[in-house]
Design a protein around this motif. Sequence first.
Motif, PDB file in Angstrom:
ATOM      1  N   PRO A 127       0.809  -1.237   0.000  1.00 47.08           N
ATOM      2  CA  PRO A 127       0.000   0.000   0.000  1.00 47.08           C
ATOM      3  C   PRO A 127       0.838   1.282   0.000  1.00 47.08           C
ATOM      4  O   PRO A 127       0.373   2.316  -0.455  1.00 47.08           O
ATOM      5  N   ASP A 128       2.095   1.221   0.506  1.00 53.34           N
ATOM      6  CA  ASP A 128       2.936   2.427   0.504  1.00 53.34           C
ATOM      7  C   ASP A 128       3.888   2.471  -0.692  1.00 53.34           C
ATOM      8  O   ASP A 128       4.783   3.326  -0.742  1.00 53.34           O
ATOM      9  N   GLY A 129       3.736   1.540  -1.669  1.00 51.53           N
ATOM     10  CA  GLY A 129       4.507   1.613  -2.893  1.00 51.53           C
ATOM     11  C   GLY A 129       5.786   0.806  -2.904  1.00 51.53           C
ATOM     12  O   GLY A 129       6.577   0.933  -3.847  1.00 51.53           O
ATOM     13  N   HIS A 130       6.026  -0.025  -1.904  1.00 53.38           N
ATOM     14  CA  HIS A 130       7.221  -0.860  -1.900  1.00 53.38           C
ATOM     15  C   HIS A 130       6.948  -2.159  -2.671  1.00 53.38           C
ATOM     16  O   HIS A 130       5.822  -2.658  -2.695  1.00 53.38           O
ATOM     17  N   ILE A 131       7.994  -2.673  -3.275  1.00 54.66           N
ATOM     18  CA  ILE A 131       7.850  -3.834  -4.157  1.00 54.66           C
ATOM     19  C   ILE A 131       7.744  -5.108  -3.315  1.00 54.66           C
ATOM     20  O   ILE A 131       8.646  -5.418  -2.515  1.00 54.66           O
ATOM     21  N   ARG A 132       6.633  -5.850  -3.507  1.00 57.93           N
ATOM     22  CA  ARG A 132       6.457  -7.142  -2.852  1.00 57.93           C
ATOM     23  C   ARG A 132       6.837  -8.312  -3.756  1.00 57.93           C
ATOM     24  O   ARG A 132       7.378  -9.307  -3.300  1.00 57.93           O
ATOM     25  N   PHE A 133       6.520  -8.159  -5.034  1.00 59.93           N
ATOM     26  CA  PHE A 133       6.794  -9.261  -5.976  1.00 59.93           C
ATOM     27  C   PHE A 133       6.973  -8.682  -7.374  1.00 59.93           C
ATOM     28  O   PHE A 133       6.265  -7.763  -7.775  1.00 59.93           O
ATOM     29  N   VAL A 134       7.957  -9.203  -8.107  1.00 57.17           N
ATOM     30  CA  VAL A 134       8.085  -8.954  -9.541  1.00 57.17           C
ATOM     31  C   VAL A 134       8.406 -10.279 -10.217  1.00 57.17           C
ATOM     32  O   VAL A 134       9.102 -11.127  -9.650  1.00 57.17           O
ATOM     33  N   SER A 135       7.885 -10.472 -11.424  1.00 57.16           N
ATOM     34  CA  SER A 135       8.114 -11.708 -12.158  1.00 57.16           C
ATOM     35  C   SER A 135       9.537 -11.757 -12.685  1.00 57.16           C
ATOM     36  O   SER A 135      10.235 -10.741 -12.762  1.00 57.16           O
TER      37      SER A 135
ATOM     38  N   ASP B 175      14.828 -10.694  -6.764  1.00 55.61           N
ATOM     39  CA  ASP B 175      14.877 -10.714  -5.298  1.00 55.61           C
ATOM     40  C   ASP B 175      15.601  -9.489  -4.743  1.00 55.61           C
ATOM     41  O   ASP B 175      15.335  -9.058  -3.616  1.00 55.61           O
ATOM     42  N   SER B 176      16.515  -8.907  -5.537  1.00 55.47           N
ATOM     43  CA  SER B 176      17.305  -7.783  -5.038  1.00 55.47           C
ATOM     44  C   SER B 176      16.496  -6.496  -4.931  1.00 55.47           C
ATOM     45  O   SER B 176      16.919  -5.546  -4.277  1.00 55.47           O
ATOM     46  N   VAL B 177      15.336  -6.421  -5.636  1.00 54.71           N
ATOM     47  CA  VAL B 177      14.560  -5.190  -5.610  1.00 54.71           C
ATOM     48  C   VAL B 177      13.380  -5.271  -4.642  1.00 54.71           C
ATOM     49  O   VAL B 177      12.668  -4.276  -4.466  1.00 54.71           O
ATOM     50  N   LEU B 178      13.155  -6.437  -4.025  1.00 55.17           N
ATOM     51  CA  LEU B 178      12.040  -6.564  -3.076  1.00 55.17           C
ATOM     52  C   LEU B 178      12.281  -5.638  -1.888  1.00 55.17           C
ATOM     53  O   LEU B 178      13.388  -5.557  -1.339  1.00 55.17           O
ATOM     54  N   GLY B 179      11.246  -4.921  -1.499  1.00 58.91           N
ATOM     55  CA  GLY B 179      11.355  -3.963  -0.405  1.00 58.91           C
ATOM     56  C   GLY B 179      11.723  -2.567  -0.837  1.00 58.91           C
ATOM     57  O   GLY B 179      11.570  -1.621  -0.063  1.00 58.91           O
TER      58      GLY B 179
END
Length: 936
Positions: free
Chosen positions: A385-393, A405-409
């Motif tokens: 909800p605050d715009g942080h990355i939870r998942f990317v394919s 995995d390096s961009v999560l969070g």
Amino acid sequence: MTQYPPLGDGRHRHIVIKAWMLYLGFCLVLALIIAWDLTTSRAQDTEAARQRTHSTSVLVSEWLYAAFETSGALLSSMAGEIRPENLPPPEGDPEAHARINQWLERHLRLLPHAQAIALFDREGVMTHASGSDLKIDHDISDQSHFLALRADPDLERLVSRAFWSRESERFLVVHAQSLRDAEGRFAGLLEVGLDLGFFDHWLERAEPTPGSSLTIVDHGERLLARRPRDALASLEAQMGQPVEVGRLMPLILGEKDTLHFVIVSPVDGMRRAYTAQMVRDLPFLVVAGEAQDVVMAAWWRKVWTLSLAWWVIVGLGLLVLRGYLHTLRSDLALQRSHRSLEAANRFLSREIQERQEAEADLRRSEEKYRFLVDNSYDIIYLFSPDGHIRFVSPSWKTLLGHDPDSVLGHHFSEFVHPEDLHLCLRAFADVMHHGHHIQDIEYRVLHSDGHWRWHSSSALPSRDEGGKIAGFQGIARDITARKQAEEEIRTLAFYDPLTQLPNRRLLTERLEASVDLCRREHHHGALLFIDLDNFKILNDTLGHDQGDRLLMQAAKRIIGCVHENDTVARLGGDEFVVMLHKLSHEAQEATQQAGFVADKILAALNHPYRLGDQEHHGTASVGITLFDRESLSVDELMKRADLAMYQAKAAGRNTHRLFDPAMQASVMARAALEGDLRRALVEKQFLLHYQAVVNDDSQLMGAEALLRWQHPERGLVPPGEFVALAEDTGLILPLGQWVLETACTQLAQWAGDASLRHLKMAVNVSARQFRHPDFVPGVLKILNTTGADPHRLKLEITESLLLEDVEDVIDKMRQLRARGITFSLDDFGTGYSSLSYLKRLPLDDVKIDQSFVRDVLNDPNDAAIARTIVALAGTLGLRVIAEGVETREHWEWLSRNGCHTHQGYYFGRPGPVGMIQEAIRNWTPPTRRAGNPGTG
């Protein structure tokens, strides 16, 4: 065996009641737990199916939208290359018509799944098409997409619904682009035809799981494509036919973008849970469904398993209770109880095994969905909800170079270009705060190597079990190639590839806007047409690569002479155009301002150019025309500036000239004369007159063939009025060929007449005709064809022939001289005279120009020139022929001074062949005064 107290005992009765209450309470609690678990599992299975169908429908709709974006970009690019008013009709020029069809065929190869590309005129009639199986003159004027584009001037492109094509005998969808003429009026269509196989292609990339379906329908609820194909044997017959799905109307009417519903399929009768997704602004829907039986299969197995377990547990409890209550139970009853328990255990084991198999099926379905996500070229993402990355394919790694995995969070704003961040943040806020579904947000994203790539994203909110917005999920597609192609198309369409200056198309747009602005604000503008002088010589001597280097340097110099808001364009070759904005309101002052800029440009272009290790000096000619409130088209302004530029060249080059209406009148007269000249060649309006040549003894030596033009309206036109134009336009080549053929044919006819066979025929040859590579073979071919005696043919050349490549001139003369042809230098003394070349030329005669002959009796200078020519010719061993001998006094003076061959009105005017032949047969020599003509 243990003996239980009798049931009649009060204390034991209380224990029995309490035991029954505990037993019933346990059964009820167990039933509530099972019911809660079943309810939760059903909701989870239903939501999982909804997420799968939604993701599939969104993915396929994005694929489909991207395909139509590609065809739309191609149509827009093609439309920019078409001038509808200049398209040839099929019956007018078959070769031009075939070239346009081939052009359409080449563009069709850029759209692998399209069937055809065709052009239609403003009446809806097909004029050109790719391929040979399309019928020209096919009429689409009654089709809705044609009527919509013709009626709405703001509508550029349109994708139609499916319709039955009588011409193709199949259902088609067309992507159509409207064409506009120079004034912005509707001028026809350019359209791409797609059959239903085009839509089926996109379903191949997302094959449905067993029991599920994937369908594409249009806004008319026509079935365009469906998977699986083997749902019904008659599925092919249903393609293109309407299917009754009333639930889709909110999407068709634009009230919603996505719908979820459960219905019995009108195609195969199977009950499914569906998600229907709009394909953005296209008239298509993607409908993904999963069979309710498949979705709920695991849940129903769980129902039966938990129900059976409940009954087993209740039965076991009842058995324990009854064992507690009953004092006597035979060993047989106990054994039966054990067997029943074992049977229940076996049954329970089977149910557990079936549950495990159902879970494995569900896991395989999820793995297939995961495979689709992991192997999608597009990025599928989920933000908090605050715009942080939870998942990317995994495609994040392919498209952006970062490990997922390096961009999560990390916050998504870390990867967005600063100029595009406000757009993304606004879209994020619209989704999170208002629940909007965003589409086609284009922005730049940072690649791991430091450069920026373009993405287009569509997203919607993700919700928790309570329906609250719990995040932000979507699909991002890499559109860098499309953006680069659009920029490349724009550059190719509007800019010159060599100098990067605006080309004619962009100049035309800017000039139209500038003319409108001048008309509204009552000030002047100016158009400067610049042509580099003698640029062709540079190309021919130093090569085109050096010519290109000079053009790039010239472009930079011209840009440095004007303001930033003025326009410098290159039309092609060595032609540049400068458009000056907002000059003075007064015409005289505006003329001075434009002249000042022209002088500045000429000065800049006069500086030496550095071409590698060589230095080149060049000049330019500039034509200027002003424009203000006068209503003039762009073509007219360009024509005026071009005319003024040619006047600058005629004035000696390296100068500028302002357009004068008299220039246009002169050019129009010249153009009319050129048109008449071309028509005269086709209609054979030319003829030859002949003039006698005599010697001192009044004997006929021969005749000179003189060209005349019998104009149907103007009468007999002398050569002085049209030969120079024929030279400039190149018409002198076919005209000179005709003169040679006609003269040689006449010479061959004279050879059969005893009174005429001794005559020689003199024929004038232009410098341009003589320099042609095929001149010598052409003359020899004419002699062979006509049978004329080459020893009786004399070719008259002028001194202008000696200005270029004298060695080639001498070589050609020697080749023809070897065949017996003689040569005469015409108009001697009026042009370029170099004794070093003159003595080398294989000449027989020189002709004193009539401008010297006319005044030899009263002008000492002309008399001295004539004597000098005679003396020089005598020294070189050449015979002298005098032109323009009009009186006996002229004849006698020339004879006394050593000129013994004459031609002029005194011996007869030029006339048709019949007249000259009659005059020759009845020749009466002119009389001469008594005395010796050779002394003086």
